[in-house]
Each structure stands twice: as C-alpha cells, then as structure tokens.
Design a protein around this motif. Structure first.
Motif, PDB file in Angstrom:
ATOM      1  N   SER A   1       0.819  -1.218   0.000  1.00 46.73           N
ATOM      2  CA  SER A   1       0.000   0.000   0.000  1.00 46.73           C
ATOM      3  C   SER A   1       0.851   1.265   0.000  1.00 46.73           C
ATOM      4  CB  SER A   1      -0.912   0.014   1.227  1.00 46.73           C
ATOM      5  OG  SER A   1      -0.135   0.152   2.399  1.00 46.73           O
ATOM      6  N   GLY A   2       2.197   1.110   0.018  1.00 53.13           N
ATOM      7  CA  GLY A   2       3.075   2.274   0.005  1.00 53.13           C
ATOM      8  C   GLY A   2       3.559   2.680   1.386  1.00 53.13           C
ATOM      9  N   LYS A   3       3.059   2.034   2.432  1.00 52.71           N
ATOM     10  CA  LYS A   3       3.546   2.323   3.780  1.00 52.71           C
ATOM     11  C   LYS A   3       4.823   1.521   4.029  1.00 52.71           C
ATOM     12  CE  LYS A   3      -0.934   3.490   5.653  1.00 52.71           C
ATOM     13  NZ  LYS A   3      -1.862   3.357   6.760  1.00 52.71           N
ATOM     14  N   TYR A   4       5.498   1.847   5.117  1.00 49.96           N
ATOM     15  CA  TYR A   4       6.754   1.193   5.457  1.00 49.96           C
ATOM     16  C   TYR A   4       6.613   0.487   6.802  1.00 49.96           C
ATOM     17  CZ  TYR A   4       8.395   3.999   1.645  1.00 49.96           C
ATOM     18  OH  TYR A   4       8.534   4.558   0.409  1.00 49.96           O
ATOM     19  N   VAL A   5       7.188  -0.709   6.889  1.00 54.18           N
ATOM     20  CA  VAL A   5       7.108  -1.518   8.099  1.00 54.18           C
ATOM     21  C   VAL A   5       8.526  -1.735   8.619  1.00 54.18           C
ATOM     22  CG1 VAL A   5       6.340  -3.698   9.104  1.00 54.18           C
ATOM     23  CG2 VAL A   5       5.053  -2.677   7.207  1.00 54.18           C
ATOM     24  N   LEU A   6       8.748  -1.323   9.868  1.00 52.29           N
ATOM     25  CA  LEU A   6      10.040  -1.493  10.524  1.00 52.29           C
ATOM     26  C   LEU A   6       9.911  -2.606  11.552  1.00 52.29           C
ATOM     27  CD1 LEU A   6      12.955  -0.606  11.210  1.00 52.29           C
ATOM     28  CD2 LEU A   6      11.949   1.031  12.828  1.00 52.29           C
ATOM     29  N   GLY A   7      10.658  -3.677  11.342  1.00 49.49           N
ATOM     30  CA  GLY A   7      10.709  -4.776  12.296  1.00 49.49           C
ATOM     31  C   GLY A   7      12.038  -4.712  13.036  1.00 49.49           C
ATOM     32  N   THR A   8      11.989  -4.739  14.365  1.00 47.08           N
ATOM     33  CA  THR A   8      13.196  -4.618  15.191  1.00 47.08           C
ATOM     34  C   THR A   8      13.264  -5.776  16.175  1.00 47.08           C
ATOM     35  OG1 THR A   8      13.027  -2.218  15.048  1.00 47.08           O
ATOM     36  CG2 THR A   8      14.470  -3.083  16.731  1.00 47.08           C
ATOM     37  N   HIS A   9      14.461  -6.334  16.328  1.00 46.50           N
ATOM     38  CA  HIS A   9      14.719  -7.393  17.314  1.00 46.50           C
ATOM     39  C   HIS A   9      15.885  -6.924  18.173  1.00 46.50           C
ATOM     40  CE1 HIS A   9      16.466 -11.677  18.057  1.00 46.50           C
ATOM     41  NE2 HIS A   9      15.874 -11.202  19.142  1.00 46.50           N
ATOM     42  N   PHE A  10      15.621  -6.693  19.471  1.00 49.26           N
ATOM     43  CA  PHE A  10      16.632  -6.208  20.401  1.00 49.26           C
ATOM     44  C   PHE A  10      16.941  -7.306  21.415  1.00 49.26           C
ATOM     45  CE2 PHE A  10      17.587  -4.210  24.542  1.00 49.26           C
ATOM     46  CZ  PHE A  10      18.792  -3.617  24.216  1.00 49.26           C
ATOM     47  N   VAL A  11      18.228  -7.586  21.604  1.00 48.84           N
ATOM     48  CA  VAL A  11      18.673  -8.578  22.577  1.00 48.84           C
ATOM     49  C   VAL A  11      19.440  -7.863  23.678  1.00 48.84           C
ATOM     50  CG1 VAL A  11      20.120 -10.611  22.962  1.00 48.84           C
ATOM     51  CG2 VAL A  11      18.812 -10.391  20.840  1.00 48.84           C
ATOM     52  N   ASP A  12      18.943  -7.988  24.901  1.00 46.52           N
ATOM     53  CA  ASP A  12      19.601  -7.399  26.060  1.00 46.52           C
ATOM     54  C   ASP A  12      20.370  -8.503  26.773  1.00 46.52           C
ATOM     55  OD1 ASP A  12      20.443  -6.088  28.317  1.00 46.52           O
ATOM     56  OD2 ASP A  12      18.428  -5.501  28.984  1.00 46.52           O
ATOM     57  N   TRP A  13      21.690  -8.495  26.622  1.00 45.42           N
ATOM     58  CA  TRP A  13      22.516  -9.558  27.189  1.00 45.42           C
ATOM     59  C   TRP A  13      22.461  -9.588  28.715  1.00 45.42           C
ATOM     60  CZ3 TRP A  13      23.530 -13.353  24.224  1.00 45.42           C
ATOM     61  CH2 TRP A  13      23.760 -13.160  22.863  1.00 45.42           C
ATOM     62  N   SER A  14      22.044  -8.499  29.356  1.00 44.98           N
ATOM     63  CA  SER A  14      21.966  -8.522  30.821  1.00 44.98           C
ATOM     64  C   SER A  14      20.846  -9.444  31.306  1.00 44.98           C
ATOM     65  CB  SER A  14      21.761  -7.108  31.376  1.00 44.98           C
ATOM     66  OG  SER A  14      20.482  -6.620  31.030  1.00 44.98           O
ATOM     67  N   THR A  15      19.908  -9.799  30.420  1.00 50.15           N
ATOM     68  CA  THR A  15      18.855 -10.747  30.794  1.00 50.15           C
ATOM     69  C   THR A  15      19.185 -12.152  30.301  1.00 50.15           C
ATOM     70  OG1 THR A  15      17.589 -10.313  28.772  1.00 50.15           O
ATOM     71  CG2 THR A  15      17.095  -8.941  30.704  1.00 50.15           C
ATOM     72  N   TYR A  16      20.412 -12.371  29.884  1.00 51.13           N
ATOM     73  CA  TYR A  16      20.858 -13.641  29.313  1.00 51.13           C
ATOM     74  C   TYR A  16      20.638 -14.814  30.254  1.00 51.13           C
ATOM     75  CZ  TYR A  16      24.147 -17.002  27.302  1.00 51.13           C
ATOM     76  OH  TYR A  16      24.727 -18.104  26.770  1.00 51.13           O
ATOM     77  N   HIS A  17      20.823 -14.610  31.528  1.00 52.61           N
ATOM     78  CA  HIS A  17      20.714 -15.695  32.504  1.00 52.61           C
ATOM     79  C   HIS A  17      19.265 -16.080  32.803  1.00 52.61           C
ATOM     80  CE1 HIS A  17      20.185 -11.995  34.744  1.00 52.61           C
ATOM     81  NE2 HIS A  17      19.558 -12.691  35.641  1.00 52.61           N
TER      82      HIS A  17
ATOM     83  N   VAL B   1       4.610   0.624  11.865  1.00 53.14           N
ATOM     84  CA  VAL B   1       4.184   0.988  10.517  1.00 53.14           C
ATOM     85  C   VAL B   1       4.179   2.509  10.425  1.00 53.14           C
ATOM     86  CG1 VAL B   1       2.329   0.863   8.813  1.00 53.14           C
ATOM     87  CG2 VAL B   1       2.753  -1.069  10.342  1.00 53.14           C
ATOM     88  N   VAL B   2       4.846   3.032   9.377  1.00 58.85           N
ATOM     89  CA  VAL B   2       4.875   4.477   9.155  1.00 58.85           C
ATOM     90  C   VAL B   2       4.425   4.760   7.728  1.00 58.85           C
ATOM     91  CG1 VAL B   2       6.674   4.928  10.868  1.00 58.85           C
ATOM     92  CG2 VAL B   2       7.321   4.470   8.512  1.00 58.85           C
TER      93      VAL B   2
END
Length: 179
Positions: free
Chosen positions: A94-110, A147-148
C-alpha cells in the motif's frame, strides 16, 4: 448467473465435504473467497512483493503478516553493552513502510525459565556448538513492529546509516544508460 463445473479428484472429496461444512453450506462462496485470496497473493508476488511474517512482543510471541519487499536489513551492536539490534524495513504493497526490530539485552541472558533437556542449551543458553560460530542472534529478546506512512517518518526511528540504505533502495536497481 453462469454455472461452472469443477472436477474434484477422489482424494479431495473429503476436503470438499469439510469445506462445505465449514462454509455453512455455501461452498461456491467459500471457493470464490479462496480464489480471490489466491489471485491477490499471485498479483502481489508478480509486482515484487512477498508474504512477510514479523515477530512482535517479548520473545516474539505474536506475529504480524503482510505483503512487502525488503528495503534494508542491518544488525547494530551497542558499543558499551554489546547488545545487538536487528532492523529490517519493508515497503508494503500500500506504500507504507514496516520497521521490524529485534533487540537482545545480554543482561537478561541468565533468565532462561524452562529446561529443554539439551544440557548445552540449558547451561549456557547456546542451542548448539554450531551456533557459536554463526552470526545469528538468539531467538529471545524484544521484537517490535512499527508501521509508518513515509520514509521521512522512519528517519527518526532508525540510525542515519540505516535510513540512507533504505532510501537508496527506493531507486531502481539498474539505471539504463543511453550511450
């Protein structure tokens, strides 16, 4: 209204009966709905869009599905913590833009609440020895989908370098020179 005959193989008679049951007896309506979706998906693929499924929420427990084309993908590592952020931006049909983000916080690794039975994964969080030598991010972490309406709106949400790649992808892959 024209009549059309559809031939069904003996192997698919059960499927046809189940479809008629699910559709409340309106099998022709169900077939038309399925054909519309099938043709629409084929038209999107012909136009260069693929079906995309992005994960969302903590550990990606929800899914968002749409038709789009990938413009840019990049993994950025925080210089202080080493936390990776994987970003992907798609142009939707439709001409819109989709931003997919995956963030890994290593401090929660345990924080690994379940036991898998794999001693390496349970003890270290590493699924296999092979994964030690790959650049893939772990599947856990925080996933977001935004979505923007325009690339300009995307500019505030991503680093400049990533934005430049996405904006450049809007240009044709090949410029034909008339020389």
């Amino acid at each position: 209204m024209p009549n059309k005959t559809i031939y069904v193989s003996d192997d698919d008679v059960g499927l046809l009966a189940r479809a008629q049951e699910v559709s409340g007896g309106n099998l022709s309506g169900a077939i038309i709905d399925a054909l519309r979706a099938y043709v629409r998906a084929a038209d999107y693929r012909d136009a260069g869009y693929d079906e995309v499924v992005l994960r969302e929420g903590p550990n990606g427990v929800r899914r968002k599905r749409f038709f789009g084309r990938l413009l840019a993908a990049d993994v950025e590592y925080d210089g202080d913590t080493g936390n990776p952020t994987d970003r992907r931006v798609y142009e939707g049909r439709s001409g819109k833009y989709v931003l997919g983000t995956h963030f890994v916080d290593w401090s929660t690794y345990h924080e690994r609440p379940t036991k898998t039975g794999n001693w390496l994964k349970d003890f270290t969080g590493i699924p296999s020895m092979r994964s030690l030598f790959s650049a893939e991010l772990p599947e856990w972490g925080t996933y977001t989908v935004e979505v923007v309406d325009s690339l300009e709106q995307l500019k505030d949400a991503v680093p400049q370098r990533f934005y430049d790649i996405a904006a450049a992808a809007q240009q044709p892959d090949i410029d034909d020179l008339d020389v």
